[in-house]
Design a protein around this motif. Structure first.
Motif, mmCIF file in Angstrom:
data_model
loop_
_atom_site.group_PDB
_atom_site.id
_atom_site.type_symbol
_atom_site.label_atom_id
_atom_site.label_comp_id
_atom_site.label_asym_id
_atom_site.label_seq_id
_atom_site.Cartn_x
_atom_site.Cartn_y
_atom_site.Cartn_z
ATOM 1 N N ASN A 22 -51.901 -42.475 -44.118
ATOM 2 C CA ASN A 22 -52.915 -43.526 -44.150
ATOM 3 C C ASN A 22 -52.342 -44.795 -43.544
ATOM 4 N N TYR A 50 -58.607 -40.266 -52.153
ATOM 5 C CA TYR A 50 -59.041 -41.533 -52.766
ATOM 6 C C TYR A 50 -58.093 -42.041 -53.864
ATOM 7 N N SER A 51 -56.848 -41.564 -53.841
ATOM 8 C CA SER A 51 -55.852 -42.119 -54.760
ATOM 9 C C SER A 51 -55.408 -43.482 -54.259
ATOM 10 N N LYS A 52 -54.889 -44.284 -55.172
ATOM 11 C CA LYS A 52 -54.405 -45.611 -54.807
ATOM 12 C C LYS A 52 -53.154 -45.460 -53.941
ATOM 13 N N ILE A 53 -53.112 -46.197 -52.822
ATOM 14 C CA ILE A 53 -51.967 -46.119 -51.914
ATOM 15 C C ILE A 53 -50.884 -47.090 -52.390
ATOM 16 N N GLN A 54 -49.686 -46.544 -52.598
ATOM 17 C CA GLN A 54 -48.538 -47.365 -52.993
ATOM 18 C C GLN A 54 -47.412 -47.093 -52.006
ATOM 19 N N ASP A 87 -54.621 -49.735 -46.061
ATOM 20 C CA ASP A 87 -55.646 -49.071 -46.872
ATOM 21 C C ASP A 87 -55.312 -49.174 -48.352
ATOM 22 N N ALA A 88 -56.302 -49.454 -49.160
ATOM 23 C CA ALA A 88 -56.087 -49.515 -50.607
ATOM 24 C C ALA A 88 -56.147 -48.134 -51.228
ATOM 25 N N ARG A 89 -56.949 -47.250 -50.620
ATOM 26 C CA ARG A 89 -57.112 -45.896 -51.171
ATOM 27 C C ARG A 89 -56.919 -44.862 -50.062
ATOM 28 N N CYS A 90 -56.464 -43.674 -50.458
ATOM 29 C CA CYS A 90 -56.250 -42.569 -49.499
ATOM 30 C C CYS A 90 -57.597 -42.113 -48.940
ATOM 31 N N SER A 91 -57.632 -41.853 -47.623
ATOM 32 C CA SER A 91 -58.886 -41.411 -47.002
ATOM 33 C C SER A 91 -59.231 -39.967 -47.380
ATOM 34 N N CYS A 129 -49.696 -40.818 -48.640
ATOM 35 C CA CYS A 129 -50.314 -40.834 -49.969
ATOM 36 C C CYS A 129 -49.372 -40.104 -50.936
#
Length: 196
Positions: free
Chosen positions: A11, A22-26, A15-19, A4
């Motif tokens: 992550n 909850y930030s966007k995963i890029q 995954d679209a978001r960090c567990s 993340c």
């Protein structure tokens, strides 16, 4: 797996978001290349006024003289302070120009897939990051000179406008190296099978 960018939690790449946050995963920061180019071009532009305009202002018995980086080095040589002149030349002229040229080569290699060995590029990038820190040495020398020379009303030394431009050059080249996502280079390695 991927990190993340906000909290560095590991992550799954799907995954679209960090567990955790909850930030966007890029997986890669593709914009870092543009950001790095923008910072580098701005630094290259600022390097011109940093070298043309005076960087120090010296008042001696009411007479004001200005020195650019180059004339300051010449004065140091004429005053038999050659070791300090070498430090100022290295920190003020050699390092900033080499750093900008090195970063430009690095960014060009990523942007246009130049056939330069990945290993050489990474070694060059680490050298650029390392020597960039020593660019601040020149501002330290100016500050030290001002503190030593400042003797009240008879002799007074102050930084001139080019000092601001020079400080911004150092800052922007440091940021240009820091914001770049170097994993973009490794991606190119996988695509081109560049193992050198």
């Amino acid at each position: 797996m991927t990190l993340c960018g906000t909290c560095r939690n590991i992550n799954a790449i799907s995954d679209a978001r960090c567990s955790r946050c909850y930030s966007k995963i890029q997986p890669r920061n593709e914009q870092s290349l543009q950001q790095s180019w923008a910072l580098l071009i701005t630094a290259a532009i600022l390097l011109i006024p940093a070298n043309i305009y005076p960087i120090t202002m010296l008042t001696n018995q009411g007479k004001v003289t200005y020195d650019t980086i180059f004339t300051g080095i010449v004065h140091l040589v004429h005053s038999d302070m050659i070791p300090i002149a070498i430090i100022v030349f290295t920190a003020s002229i050699l390092v900033p120009w080499l750093k900008i040229a090195g970063l430009a080569i690095y960014l060009t290699a990523i942007s246009f897939n130049l056939p330069i060995s990945k290993k050489k590029l990474m070694v060059g990038f680490h050298i650029i990051e390392w020597i960039g820190r020593w660019s601040m040495l020149d501002l330290f020398v100016i500050a030290l000179t001002v503190a030593v020379v400042n003797m009240g009303q008879l002799l007074d030394a102050k930084p001139a406008p080019a000092a601001t431009a020079f400080a911004l050059v150092i800052l922007l080249t440091q940021l240009a190296a820091k914001v770049l996502d170097t994993r973009l280079l490794w991606d190119r390695l996988e695509k081109n099978n560049d193992t050198n």
